[in-house]
Write an enzyme that holds these catalytic residues in place. Structure first.
Site, PDB file in Angstrom:
ATOM      1  N   ASN A 198       0.824  -1.208   0.000  1.00  0.00           N
ATOM      2  CA  ASN A 198       0.000   0.000   0.000  1.00  0.00           C
ATOM      3  C   ASN A 198       0.858   1.259   0.000  1.00  0.00           C
ATOM      4  O   ASN A 198       0.564   2.235  -0.699  1.00  0.00           O
ATOM      5  CB  ASN A 198      -0.915   0.021   1.232  1.00  0.00           C
ATOM      6  CG  ASN A 198      -2.062  -0.966   1.130  1.00  0.00           C
ATOM      7  OD1 ASN A 198      -2.343  -1.504   0.062  1.00  0.00           O
ATOM      8  ND2 ASN A 198      -2.723  -1.205   2.248  1.00  0.00           N
ATOM      9  N   HIS A 215     -16.663   2.229 -14.266  1.00  0.00           N
ATOM     10  CA  HIS A 215     -16.421   1.451 -13.058  1.00  0.00           C
ATOM     11  C   HIS A 215     -17.640   0.614 -12.681  1.00  0.00           C
ATOM     12  O   HIS A 215     -17.616  -0.126 -11.700  1.00  0.00           O
ATOM     13  CB  HIS A 215     -16.061   2.422 -11.923  1.00  0.00           C
ATOM     14  CG  HIS A 215     -15.476   1.781 -10.711  1.00  0.00           C
ATOM     15  ND1 HIS A 215     -16.123   1.764  -9.498  1.00  0.00           N
ATOM     16  CD2 HIS A 215     -14.303   1.134 -10.512  1.00  0.00           C
ATOM     17  CE1 HIS A 215     -15.379   1.144  -8.603  1.00  0.00           C
ATOM     18  NE2 HIS A 215     -14.270   0.754  -9.188  1.00  0.00           N
ATOM     19  N   TYR A 265     -12.258 -10.501  -1.460  1.00  0.00           N
ATOM     20  CA  TYR A 265     -12.978  -9.227  -1.389  1.00  0.00           C
ATOM     21  C   TYR A 265     -14.425  -9.523  -1.003  1.00  0.00           C
ATOM     22  O   TYR A 265     -15.070 -10.357  -1.631  1.00  0.00           O
ATOM     23  CB  TYR A 265     -12.997  -8.519  -2.747  1.00  0.00           C
ATOM     24  CG  TYR A 265     -11.745  -7.777  -3.145  1.00  0.00           C
ATOM     25  CD1 TYR A 265     -10.485  -8.187  -2.716  1.00  0.00           C
ATOM     26  CD2 TYR A 265     -11.810  -6.675  -3.985  1.00  0.00           C
ATOM     27  CE1 TYR A 265      -9.342  -7.506  -3.109  1.00  0.00           C
ATOM     28  CE2 TYR A 265     -10.668  -5.993  -4.385  1.00  0.00           C
ATOM     29  CZ  TYR A 265      -9.438  -6.416  -3.945  1.00  0.00           C
ATOM     30  OH  TYR A 265      -8.301  -5.751  -4.326  1.00  0.00           O
ATOM     31  N   ARG A 278     -13.989   1.966   4.927  1.00  0.00           N
ATOM     32  CA  ARG A 278     -12.777   1.164   5.061  1.00  0.00           C
ATOM     33  C   ARG A 278     -11.509   2.001   5.044  1.00  0.00           C
ATOM     34  O   ARG A 278     -10.604   1.793   5.832  1.00  0.00           O
ATOM     35  CB  ARG A 278     -12.714   0.134   3.924  1.00  0.00           C
ATOM     36  CG  ARG A 278     -11.553  -0.847   4.056  1.00  0.00           C
ATOM     37  CD  ARG A 278     -11.336  -1.633   2.786  1.00  0.00           C
ATOM     38  NE  ARG A 278     -10.653  -0.862   1.753  1.00  0.00           N
ATOM     39  CZ  ARG A 278     -10.851  -1.019   0.455  1.00  0.00           C
ATOM     40  NH1 ARG A 278     -11.725  -1.891   0.027  1.00  0.00           N
ATOM     41  NH2 ARG A 278     -10.175  -0.281  -0.415  1.00  0.00           N
TER      42      ARG A 278
END
Length: 675
Positions: free
Chosen positions: A44, A419, A452, A553
């Site tokens: 990340n 998206h 996920y 999140r």
């Protein structure tokens, strides 16, 4: 100074990554999973430097010239604050690794040679591995002003301090070939397993690469480069050709971070900065080892040290009864989605298939089914988003294969990313066409579906399917939405058409109900919350007495718990074995809740620069299931934290019994399978 109304998005993201890292310190998590959380943190952070650090540096320059004192102060301060946070997090990273994880591995007879000398037996085995495998990849380059060298993005290198035979100093760069060879080398000795870094094996064999010179020191470095593709808003050529050209340039982008071993001499640091043109990069002190995201592939395979398996349950009642069905990955098997496309590909009555693809699995079975469908004579139209960051090359590869198979490929316009996650299958039934569709919160990607958390709705609802067809018509024509087109959506919430205005309308209704003394409240779960129009509307709702529970999140720019502004808003973050990814929107509606799911976060990019689709849940059984799941998450007092008004992750202090949301949801769904 004006009232502070918003957290900075980048600082908020850094606190999320800190929360990820702290899971590595959680003794309740199995040991190997804790090490993986360190890997995720490291990965990340690399992405932050590639994507966000260039933006922060640019904002700082703007701030230095800005006549507005508040903006200038904020823009100058954010970059410094971000750097300070990262330094503190990296120190904490090292502390967790040295003081907790490495000793825990030792107790399992696994010795990670991290800042530790090689035992004699290991040195001999490592030397043999170096001579037989590693040496073939060694490519030393002298930095003497005569040799050009361009360090590749995020690759590992040594800078070696040398003294020639005549006493003159020399600096060499040496690659660490972790992209050609495993990062770790294992040796078993009696009942213990030793794990050595590839880096260290090279270190102890430097004399074989640089004979007849004195080796004074060896220091690791890494350079991170800007990840953005340079795509103009208007381009008349084929977008796939332009993307392919830009991808070849990406790893030659501007350096955004120069990470170096803190022990490197200043003289050598200056030489590197000059020779490698790193004057504008963020120079950051690091440790002896970089790219610790490679811990994800640490060669230890012991089921005792991993999460116990949660076997996904299987749902297929949609196929037998034709009623709406929802699956929640990864708690439930993704095979239902694969079956949907596989059966469509071979069914002789299926005539047309439409789908949007944002991030495609590297070995996508869905795309292979679409290719089979096209070769079986069906019309297949696929909207492929080539601008999905870091997935451009993979998506481009699949787009070419599908095009070769006769599939109609549609690319997004340059200003918009697509998206949305939707698909339609049209089947001939006599003289009419029957429609079936999928609407999802996550990508049509069987790989990410394993970890996920997402929701996929299988539906034959005519209203939803008619409007999904309108979305595909818009994508196929690549035209700007007109006002007339905006009014055609009565069910779906579609960004660029009605998504933002519909959410504002739904919040306004809760405000009206609260003002009238009726039941009112909202639960909103997203990955990221940034867009200020919607945040201000949530503030307005709070001031009207609407209780709002947010589950966010990652990035969150809304400041909760501020008297007179947001005292009726709470924010939770949940980090656990699965990545929370589904977007869920629940509006009380006077005691008759309305539930929406979808692809869209409340970010500027989602609202203003993407085609997104959110959709209502009409089936009462499915609606109750979603609300039950979201309420379990609100009750989590094990893996959840509360985000406070100072951007801190605070433990939840609910009374016992303990509620671990992901575990409880897994149990709930396993028990709720239809007969």
């Amino acid at each position: 100074m004006e009232e502070r109304r918003f957290f900075n998005r980048d600082l908020s993201w850094l606190t999320f990554n800190e929360r990820v890292m702290e899971e590595a310190a959680n003794s309740a998590v199995p040991l190997l999973e804790r090490i993986k959380f360190l890997s995720i943190f490291s990965s990340n952070l690399d992405e932050f430097y590639r994507v966000r650090m260039p933006v922060l540096r640019a904002l700082q320059k703007i701030g230095e010239k800005d006549s507005n004192e508040i903006n200038a102060y904020e823009r100058r301060g954010i970059l410094d604050t971000a750097k300070s946070m990262i330094i503190a997090q990296q120190e904490r990273f090292g502390q967790i690794l040295r003081e907790q994880l490495i000793p825990a591995l030792d107790t399992e007879n696994v010795v990670l040679l991290y800042h530790r000398p090689f035992p004699d037996g290991i040195t001999k085995a490592a030397e043999g591995y170096f001579l037989s495998e590693i040496l073939a990849f060694m490519q030393p380059v002298m930095l003497d002003g005569e040799h050009f060298f361009f360090p590749e993005n995020n690759k590992l290198y040594f800078v070696v301090d040398l003294i020639e035979a005549d006493g003159s100093p020399q600096v060499a760069l040496l690659n660490i070939p972790s992209d050609e060879l495993p990062r770790f080398f294992t040796v078993k000795d009696n009942d213990r397993t030793y794990i050595a870094f590839l880096d260290d094996i090279i270190r102890i064999n430097l004399d074989k690469i640089f004979p007849a010179v004195e080796i004074k020191g060896c220091y690791s470095i890494k350079i991170t480069r800007d990840a953005e593709l340079d795509l103009a808003d208007e381009y008349s050529g084929d977008l796939s050709d332009e993307i392919e050209k830009q991808l070849k340039k990406r790893d030659f982008g501007l350096a955004t971070r120069f990470l170096y071993d803190a022990e490197i001499p200043l003289r050598m640091l200056q030489v590197l900065t000059q020779e490698l043109c790193l004057q504008n990069a963020s120079a950051t002190q690091g440790g002896k080892y970089h790219n610790l995201k490679d811990f994800f592939s640490l060669p230890v395979n012991d089921v005792r040290l991993q999460y116990n398996e949660w076997k996904p349950s299987v749902r297929d009642d949609f196929f037998d009864k034709g009623r709406d069905m929802i699956i929640h990955t990864p708690y439930q098997s993704y095979n239902s989605v694969l079956r949907f496309f596989n059966e469509a590909a071979i069914n002789p009555n299926v005539e047309e298939i439409y789908i949007t693809l944002y991030r495609v699995a590297s070995d996508s079975r869905i795309v292979n089914a679409l290719i089979s469908a096209a070769r079986n004579g069906k019309y297949v139209q696929v909207m492929v988003e080539l601008k999905a960051r870091f997935d451009e090359a993979n998506n481009l590869k699949w787009a070419k294969k599908m095009k070769e198979a006769g599939i109609k490929i549609v690319y997004s316009v340059r200003q918009l990313k697509v998206h949305a996650k939707i698909a339609i299958v049209k089947t001939r039934q006599g003289d009419r066409m029957a429609y079936a569709g999928l609407l999802a919160t996550g990508n049509f990607n069987e790989s990410t579906a394993k970890f996920y958390t997402d929701h996929i709705l299988f539906t034959t609802n005519r209203g939803l399917l008619r409007e999904m067809e309108l979305v595909f018509m818009f994508l196929g024509k690549r035209e700007k939405p007109s006002e007339k087109r905006r009014l055609e959506f009565k069910h779906l919430l579609v960004a660029q058409f009605n998504l933002q205005s519909k959410f504002i309308e739904l919040i306004d209704r809760e405000i009206e109900n609260a003002t009238a003394g009726k039941p009112a409240g909202m639960i909103i779960k997203v990955n990221n919350l940034e867009e200020r129009v919607l945040i201000n509307k949530l503030y307005e709702a709070s001031q009207a007495g609407v209780k709002t529970d947010l589950i966010v999140r990652s990035i969150c720019c809304l400041i909760p718990g501020v008297k007179g502004m947001s005292e009726n808003i709470t924010i939770r973050r949940i980090v656990d074995r699965y990545l929370e990814h589904g977007r869920v929107f629940v509006f009380n509606n006077g005691g008759n809740p309305e539930v929406f799911l979808g692809s869209s976060d409340w970010m500027n990019r989602n609202i203003y620069h993407r085609i997104e689709v959110c959709f209502p849940v009409y089936d009462e059984t499915i609606k109750k299931e979603i609300i039950d799941m979201i309420n379990i998450q609100l009750a989590d007092n094990v893996q959840a934290v509360i985000l406070d008004e100072n951007l801190r992750n605070l433990p939840v202090t609910h009374a016992r019994p303990a509620v671990q949301a992901q575990l409880e949801i897994y149990k709930l769904l396993a028990a709720a399978l239809p007969e």
